[in-house]
Design a protein around this motif. Structure first.
Motif, PDB file in Angstrom:
ATOM      1  N   VAL A 184      42.885  55.537  40.697  1.00 36.04           N
ATOM      2  CA  VAL A 184      42.074  54.912  40.644  1.00 36.04           C
ATOM      3  C   VAL A 184      42.047  54.202  42.231  1.00 36.04           C
ATOM      4  O   VAL A 184      40.962  53.920  42.877  1.00 36.04           O
ATOM      5  CB  VAL A 184      41.950  53.689  39.920  1.00 36.04           C
ATOM      6  N   LEU A 185      43.256  54.135  42.759  1.00 36.94           N
ATOM      7  CA  LEU A 185      43.458  53.328  44.088  1.00 36.94           C
ATOM      8  C   LEU A 185      42.696  54.283  45.342  1.00 36.94           C
ATOM      9  O   LEU A 185      41.880  53.523  45.997  1.00 36.94           O
ATOM     10  CB  LEU A 185      44.674  53.325  44.298  1.00 36.94           C
ATOM     11  N   MET A 186      42.768  55.513  45.160  1.00 35.31           N
ATOM     12  CA  MET A 186      42.350  56.393  46.344  1.00 35.31           C
ATOM     13  C   MET A 186      40.849  56.157  46.579  1.00 35.31           C
ATOM     14  O   MET A 186      40.094  55.938  47.515  1.00 35.31           O
ATOM     15  CB  MET A 186      42.797  57.759  46.254  1.00 35.31           C
ATOM     16  N   PRO A 187      39.882  56.400  45.500  1.00 33.78           N
ATOM     17  CA  PRO A 187      38.504  56.283  45.588  1.00 33.78           C
ATOM     18  C   PRO A 187      38.131  54.739  45.800  1.00 33.78           C
ATOM     19  O   PRO A 187      37.021  54.889  46.609  1.00 33.78           O
ATOM     20  CB  PRO A 187      38.088  56.759  44.263  1.00 33.78           C
ATOM     21  N   VAL A 188      38.754  53.788  45.343  1.00 30.42           N
ATOM     22  CA  VAL A 188      38.373  52.295  45.688  1.00 30.42           C
ATOM     23  C   VAL A 188      38.609  52.019  47.055  1.00 30.42           C
ATOM     24  O   VAL A 188      37.696  51.366  47.689  1.00 30.42           O
ATOM     25  CB  VAL A 188      39.258  51.549  44.641  1.00 30.42           C
ATOM     26  N   ALA A 189      39.763  52.687  47.747  1.00 31.25           N
ATOM     27  CA  ALA A 189      40.067  52.236  49.129  1.00 31.25           C
ATOM     28  C   ALA A 189      38.930  53.165  49.977  1.00 31.25           C
ATOM     29  O   ALA A 189      38.546  52.573  51.057  1.00 31.25           O
ATOM     30  CB  ALA A 189      41.343  52.790  49.272  1.00 31.25           C
ATOM     31  N   HIS A 190      38.582  54.411  49.624  1.00 30.22           N
ATOM     32  CA  HIS A 190      37.501  55.317  50.402  1.00 30.22           C
ATOM     33  C   HIS A 190      36.268  54.366  50.202  1.00 30.22           C
ATOM     34  O   HIS A 190      35.455  54.411  51.535  1.00 30.22           O
ATOM     35  CB  HIS A 190      37.535  56.582  49.472  1.00 30.22           C
ATOM     36  N   TYR A 231      48.253  47.296  51.426  1.00 29.40           N
ATOM     37  CA  TYR A 231      47.212  46.942  52.418  1.00 29.40           C
ATOM     38  C   TYR A 231      45.735  46.518  51.856  1.00 29.40           C
ATOM     39  O   TYR A 231      45.354  45.556  52.309  1.00 29.40           O
ATOM     40  CB  TYR A 231      46.905  48.231  53.373  1.00 29.40           C
ATOM     41  N   LEU A 232      45.714  47.257  50.834  1.00 32.99           N
ATOM     42  CA  LEU A 232      44.250  46.978  49.984  1.00 32.99           C
ATOM     43  C   LEU A 232      44.370  45.554  49.532  1.00 32.99           C
ATOM     44  O   LEU A 232      43.484  44.779  49.440  1.00 32.99           O
ATOM     45  CB  LEU A 232      43.945  48.156  49.060  1.00 32.99           C
ATOM     46  N   ASP A 233      45.468  45.536  48.794  1.00 34.76           N
ATOM     47  CA  ASP A 233      45.623  43.983  48.000  1.00 34.76           C
ATOM     48  C   ASP A 233      45.632  43.022  49.268  1.00 34.76           C
ATOM     49  O   ASP A 233      44.911  41.925  49.193  1.00 34.76           O
ATOM     50  CB  ASP A 233      47.102  43.971  47.416  1.00 34.76           C
ATOM     51  N   ALA A 234      46.283  43.090  50.369  1.00 36.75           N
ATOM     52  CA  ALA A 234      46.395  41.998  51.563  1.00 36.75           C
ATOM     53  C   ALA A 234      44.756  41.784  52.093  1.00 36.75           C
ATOM     54  O   ALA A 234      44.433  40.780  52.534  1.00 36.75           O
ATOM     55  CB  ALA A 234      47.156  42.578  52.423  1.00 36.75           C
ATOM     56  N   ALA A 235      44.019  43.013  52.315  1.00 40.98           N
ATOM     57  CA  ALA A 235      42.618  43.050  52.661  1.00 40.98           C
ATOM     58  C   ALA A 235      41.724  42.083  51.627  1.00 40.98           C
ATOM     59  O   ALA A 235      40.866  41.269  52.099  1.00 40.98           O
ATOM     60  CB  ALA A 235      41.954  44.378  52.933  1.00 40.98           C
ATOM     61  N   LEU A 236      42.001  42.382  50.667  1.00 40.92           N
ATOM     62  CA  LEU A 236      41.086  41.796  49.473  1.00 40.92           C
ATOM     63  C   LEU A 236      41.211  40.239  49.361  1.00 40.92           C
ATOM     64  O   LEU A 236      40.459  39.441  49.485  1.00 40.92           O
ATOM     65  CB  LEU A 236      41.369  42.202  48.089  1.00 40.92           C
ATOM     66  N   ARG A 237      42.764  39.884  49.546  1.00 43.23           N
ATOM     67  CA  ARG A 237      42.987  38.465  49.763  1.00 43.23           C
ATOM     68  C   ARG A 237      42.472  37.825  50.917  1.00 43.23           C
ATOM     69  O   ARG A 237      41.821  36.590  50.937  1.00 43.23           O
ATOM     70  CB  ARG A 237      44.608  38.241  49.454  1.00 43.23           C
ATOM     71  N   ALA A 238      42.565  38.441  51.825  1.00 39.90           N
ATOM     72  CA  ALA A 238      41.785  37.933  53.307  1.00 39.90           C
ATOM     73  C   ALA A 238      40.466  37.622  53.039  1.00 39.90           C
ATOM     74  O   ALA A 238      39.951  36.634  53.368  1.00 39.90           O
ATOM     75  CB  ALA A 238      42.163  38.775  54.407  1.00 39.90           C
ATOM     76  N   LEU A 239      39.876  38.603  52.292  1.00 44.18           N
ATOM     77  CA  LEU A 239      38.235  38.670  52.406  1.00 44.18           C
ATOM     78  C   LEU A 239      38.007  37.488  51.336  1.00 44.18           C
ATOM     79  O   LEU A 239      36.956  36.862  51.462  1.00 44.18           O
ATOM     80  CB  LEU A 239      37.657  39.854  51.672  1.00 44.18           C
ATOM     81  N   ALA A 240      38.741  37.471  50.301  1.00 47.97           N
ATOM     82  CA  ALA A 240      38.410  36.188  49.249  1.00 47.97           C
ATOM     83  C   ALA A 240      38.681  34.828  50.054  1.00 47.97           C
ATOM     84  O   ALA A 240      37.916  33.907  49.716  1.00 47.97           O
ATOM     85  CB  ALA A 240      39.396  36.349  48.300  1.00 47.97           C
ATOM     86  N   ARG A 241      39.668  34.684  51.017  1.00 47.66           N
ATOM     87  CA  ARG A 241      39.938  33.376  51.479  1.00 47.66           C
ATOM     88  C   ARG A 241      38.549  33.289  52.423  1.00 47.66           C
ATOM     89  O   ARG A 241      38.022  31.913  52.657  1.00 47.66           O
ATOM     90  CB  ARG A 241      41.063  33.347  52.470  1.00 47.66           C
ATOM     91  N   ALA A 261      33.366  44.795  44.452  1.00 51.54           N
ATOM     92  CA  ALA A 261      33.465  44.500  43.312  1.00 51.54           C
ATOM     93  C   ALA A 261      34.544  45.340  42.563  1.00 51.54           C
ATOM     94  O   ALA A 261      35.284  45.006  42.056  1.00 51.54           O
ATOM     95  CB  ALA A 261      32.170  44.246  42.592  1.00 51.54           C
ATOM     96  N   ALA A 262      34.228  46.865  43.105  1.00 50.04           N
ATOM     97  CA  ALA A 262      35.362  47.619  42.435  1.00 50.04           C
ATOM     98  C   ALA A 262      36.644  47.566  42.827  1.00 50.04           C
ATOM     99  O   ALA A 262      37.628  47.678  42.000  1.00 50.04           O
ATOM    100  CB  ALA A 262      34.636  49.134  42.749  1.00 50.04           C
ATOM    101  N   ALA A 263      36.769  47.155  44.146  1.00 47.75           N
ATOM    102  CA  ALA A 263      38.166  46.845  44.455  1.00 47.75           C
ATOM    103  C   ALA A 263      39.014  45.861  44.032  1.00 47.75           C
ATOM    104  O   ALA A 263      39.932  45.881  43.646  1.00 47.75           O
ATOM    105  CB  ALA A 263      37.970  46.837  46.237  1.00 47.75           C
ATOM    106  N   ARG A 264      37.927  44.745  43.734  1.00 44.68           N
ATOM    107  CA  ARG A 264      38.539  43.417  43.066  1.00 44.68           C
ATOM    108  C   ARG A 264      38.945  43.910  41.629  1.00 44.68           C
ATOM    109  O   ARG A 264      39.918  43.190  41.086  1.00 44.68           O
ATOM    110  CB  ARG A 264      37.648  42.263  43.138  1.00 44.68           C
ATOM    111  N   GLN A 265      38.000  44.507  40.880  1.00 43.80           N
ATOM    112  CA  GLN A 265      38.509  44.927  39.693  1.00 43.80           C
ATOM    113  C   GLN A 265      39.551  45.786  39.584  1.00 43.80           C
ATOM    114  O   GLN A 265      40.515  45.643  38.581  1.00 43.80           O
ATOM    115  CB  GLN A 265      37.176  45.912  38.947  1.00 43.80           C
ATOM    116  N   TRP A 266      39.886  46.648  40.605  1.00 44.82           N
ATOM    117  CA  TRP A 266      41.149  47.458  40.692  1.00 44.82           C
ATOM    118  C   TRP A 266      42.365  46.326  40.540  1.00 44.82           C
ATOM    119  O   TRP A 266      43.354  46.612  40.163  1.00 44.82           O
ATOM    120  CB  TRP A 266      41.098  48.445  41.531  1.00 44.82           C
ATOM    121  N   GLN A 267      41.927  45.381  41.608  1.00 45.93           N
ATOM    122  CA  GLN A 267      43.219  44.394  41.948  1.00 45.93           C
ATOM    123  C   GLN A 267      43.687  43.802  40.623  1.00 45.93           C
ATOM    124  O   GLN A 267      44.921  43.337  40.457  1.00 45.93           O
ATOM    125  CB  GLN A 267      42.712  43.582  43.028  1.00 45.93           C
TER     126      GLN A 267
END
Length: 269
Positions: A184-190, A231-241, A261-267
């Motif tokens: 799931v990670l690859m398509p979410v990141a793409h 990296y994806l997790d860190a990016a999502l946390r930065a965007l959430a802040r 939203a899809a990335a956050r669901q993956w997270q």
């Protein structure tokens, strides 16, 4: 005359009691130390001593040429002898491990216990089976470092095999969960990077998105997958802040909002 209170040890006690083991050592380094002692003694045959990784041959050479060490102080002679004792113990323990693997290979090719009896220096198929099970105890201990030695009884071997099977099953479940997550990670990141132009990141989020963009094209190995996930997790946390600070969405289009939203669901899984 009073009978001694000390009971005679049974023949099975050595099998039931966990045996001490030397375990893994740097045998090549020990052989090298033995070689240096022979060089110090100016052993005339040291040049014919086998290479450091040819442990068995080096030990035989050291045994034949032990008299040459008499030129050294007694302490050095004792050190050389102790090196030999340690190396022979190592060879003996490793021989059990490798013989157990050879028995397993023989059985896998259809060899019956009756066929294995003469090779194991026993007379009956049942004796070959029992000896192989005792060897298996050594193999199980060897493959699980940090655990107490397995007792050389069929019951202890079965218990150890069950424990190893449970550990392997748990490890396989973890690996399967990681594969599912990576699938799931690859398509979410793409998808998130594709909508990057329609996000409003700050400098921190930009940095992590840049890291994602760099690793994603060649993301194949488990280590690269772990990096991408981090990296994806860190990016999502930065965007959430950033969203919390501005009290508005950082996605400027419906497609970017859906990707986020899809990335956050993956997270969260």
């Amino acid at each position: 005359m009073a009978r001694s209170a000390r009971r005679a040890s049974s023949a099975a006690e050595a099998l039931v009691r966990p045996q001490m083991r030397l375990g893994r050592i740097d045998a090549v380094a020990v052989v090298a130390e033995l070689r240096r002692l022979h060089e110090r003694a100016e052993d005339p045959g040291v040049e014919r001593m086998p290479a450091d990784d040819e442990i068995y041959g080096a030990l035989l050479h050291a045994e034949r040429n032990a008299p040459a060490l008499r030129a050294l102080p007694q302490e050095a002679q004792r050190e050389a002898a102790l090196h030999r004792v340690r190396l022979w113990e190592y060879v003996r323990e490793r021989a059990d491990v490798h013989q157990a693997r050879a028995v397993a290979d023989a059985r896998a090719t259809g060899a019956e216990w009756l066929h294995l009896a003469p090779a194991l220096a026993v007379k009956a198929a049942s004796a070959a089976y029992n000896k192989a099970r005792r060897l298996q105890a050594v193999l199980l201990t060897d493959e699980t470092p940090g655990t107490p030695p397995v007792r050389r009884t069929p019951e202890a071997v079965r218990d150890a095999e069950r424990r190893r099977a449970r550990c392997q099953a748990a490890e396989q479940r973890e690996q399967e969960a990681a594969r599912q997550r990576n699938h799931v990670l690859m398509p979410v990141a793409h998808r998130l990077l594709k909508q990057r132009a329609d996000l409003v990141p700050d400098e921190d989020a930009e940095y992590w998105l840049d890291e994602m963009a760099e690793v994603l094209p060649s993301c194949v190995t488990p280590t690269q997958m772990v990096s991408l996930e981090r990296y994806l997790d860190a990016a999502l946390r930065a965007l959430a802040r950033l969203e919390q600070g501005s009290a508005r969405s950082i996605a400027t289009t419906a497609e970017a909002h859906a990707a986020l939203a899809a990335a956050r669901q993956w997270q969260t899984h």
